[in-house]
Write an enzyme that holds these catalytic residues in place. Structure first.
Site, PDB file in Angstrom:
ATOM      1  N   ASP A 108      48.532  38.063  36.313  1.00 39.17           N
ATOM      2  CA  ASP A 108      48.549  37.138  35.195  1.00 39.17           C
ATOM      3  C   ASP A 108      49.968  36.928  34.683  1.00 39.17           C
ATOM      4  OD1 ASP A 108      48.098  35.673  32.903  1.00 39.17           O
ATOM      5  OD2 ASP A 108      46.995  37.233  31.841  1.00 39.17           O
ATOM      6  N   ASP A 111      50.900  29.618  33.890  1.00 35.12           N
ATOM      7  CA  ASP A 111      50.026  30.772  33.628  1.00 35.12           C
ATOM      8  C   ASP A 111      48.993  30.907  34.734  1.00 35.12           C
ATOM      9  OD1 ASP A 111      48.486  32.795  32.623  1.00 35.12           O
ATOM     10  OD2 ASP A 111      47.717  31.678  30.903  1.00 35.12           O
TER      11      ASP A 111
END
Length: 484
Positions: free
Chosen positions: A155, A360
């Protein structure tokens, strides 16, 4: 190139359930976004008792405080409000006025059945409907000596490396033993407890994960990182328990690491410090594939690299290393943030002075301004805003040539979104949920996997810059997305 530097293949999370509304809810929770469009998800303030008496579910007495919580309230059409009667034994979505699907309040799964979390369906309460834990891809990471292999979510929107551990309550471990690998520090000869250090990740809907910290050997692909801080989960709320992965590996900048009293270095920062990767290649890259592209040359594969840029990808894109587009990154908030001051829809430019975006990998959708969203879906036949889905939908019958060409600015250069990724998930009744949605109150765009599948992304830590290489599939696969 060192033999330890090679592609690290991501594994498709087979427990992932593609759902537009749930994925949107996840991103609202992650970034604390106030939605600007009507829909089931909304934030509400309510008084919460300290709870000197009663139990955790029904605290009574003590000091009161106001809590800002995310709640889920299904939206009903006018027809449903006028003619609503309970139906015994009904299942699935019902059809309201206009032919749009009415999402049923999602159910809570246990034992890793679906990658979902919970949230309250009651106004003004915390806790618990089905918010998607957006882990479409997982990556094998080995921790300890001898190594224990866990599947982690990579992430770039967070900076903690946390894992399921044997410090969790026995009830949590036993209920999840078949769906999670649980790290046992006592079985690692290289694990060392970090005295006094704790970590805590919490979101506005009341979900949280927390625990203590230790150091151990961590192997990602062929790279061994010694004395890497590993955050051991001691408490996981229901939302975190129901994610499919065994934890998370954050690839954002270490300034947003949650360890207290002193934040710890991320794996990439330690790779650089320990010189595990070349000094002129202090970076990692992400190549995210799609289930739509299994028939294409790349077979829809997904991988990361650390310490080098994959030459085969550049060759396929007909790009040399000196032609890669780079833009400076503003990491003051810990994110991979860069200027993104324009978007084009079928060649029409929407200028947004001073706008920024982040890359992201931990978010599946792309969230942009309301102005950009409206322009995109206005250009799609039948595209419309659906309050029941809290987002834009369009007919599944729309063909590739009817979809607009959408381009997003990355530091002064436009990159084209694959048309197939405008179609994210089945929304019922012949409609699909769009892959680009509203960022609501968020001050910057969040370019998640919907956009990142269109580029080869280069996260250059050493030079604090973000690189992008355009990828274009030979054909656009508009097959219906997997059903919810």
């Amino acid at each position: 190139m060192s033999p330890n530097l090679h592609r690290i293949d991501l594994v498709k999370n087979h427990k992932y359930v593609r759902s537009g509304l749930k994925s949107y809810g996840y991103t609202i929770r992650k970034y604390g976004i106030e939605p600007t469009h009507e829909g089931p998800f909304k934030w509400q303030n309510h008084a919460h008792s300290q709870g000197k008496f009663g139990d955790k579910q029904h605290p009574i007495g003590g000091r009161m405080k106001m809590i800002h919580s995310l709640v889920f309230e299904p939206i009903h059409t006018h027809e449903e409000k006028s003619h609503h009667h309970p139906k015994h034994g009904s299942g699935g979505g019902s059809t309201g006025g206009g032919g749009d699907p009415t999402p049923q309040p999602p159910t809570t799964s246990t034992g890793g059945g679906t990658a979902s979390g919970t949230l309250s369906t009651q106004p003004g309460t915390e806790g618990a409907t089905d918010i998607q834990n957006d882990s479409e891809y997982l990556c094998p990471v080995t921790i300890g000596t001898p190594g224990q292999k866990l599947m982690l979510d990579f992430d770039t929107g967070s900076a903690d490396l946390w894992v399921w551990s044997t410090e969790l309550p026995s009830a949590t471990q036993s209920s999840s033993s078949s769906s999670h690998t649980i790290f046992n520090p006592s079985k690692s000869s290289t694990f060392k407890k970090t005295s006094g250090s704790t970590w805590n990740i919490s979101y506005g809907d009341g979900s949280s994960a927390s625990g203590d910290v230790g150091t151990d050997n961590v192997t990602i692909g062929g790279l061994l990182i010694k004395n890497q801080s590993v955050e051991l989960a001691k408490v996981l709320s229901t939302e975190f328990q129901q994610g499919a992965g065994d934890g998370l590996l954050g690839l954002a900048f270490g300034s947003i690491n949650t360890v207290q009293p002193t934040p710890v270095a991320t794996p990439v920062e330690n790779m650089i410090t320990e010189q595990d990767i070349p000094a002129n290649m202090e970076l990692f890259t992400a190549y995210l594939g799609s289930w739509r592209d299994t028939a294409d040359t790349d077979k829809g594969e997904s991988f990361y690299t650390f310490g080098y840029i994959d030459q085969d990808v550049l060759t396929s894109a007909n790009v040399t290393a000196d032609q890669i587009h780079y833009t400076p990154v503003d990491n003051s908030q810990g994110f991979w943030m860069f200027p993104s001051t324009s978007t084009t829809v079928n060649g029409q430019t929407i200028t947004q002075s001073s706008n920024t975006a982040i890359a992201d990998t931990g978010t599946t959708l792309a969230l942009v301004s309301d102005e950009v969203c409206a322009a995109i879906y206005k250009a799609i036949p039948g595209g419309k805003l659906d309050s029941q889905q809290q987002g834009y939908v369009f007919p599944a019958s729309v063909t590739a040539d009817q979809l607009p060409v959408v381009q997003f600015d990355v530091g002064g250069q436009l990159f084209t979104l694959q048309k197939e990724d405008l179609s994210f998930a089945d929304a019922g009744n012949g409609m699909v949920y769009g892959g680009v949605q509203s960022r609501g109150s968020n001050p910057f765009d969040i370019l998640g996997d919907t956009f990142l599948k269109s580029i080869y992304a280069i996260f250059d830590v050493g030079n604090t810059r973000f690189g992008a290489v355009q990828r274009m599939e030979a054909t656009q696969n508009l097959s219906a997305p997997p059903s919810q």
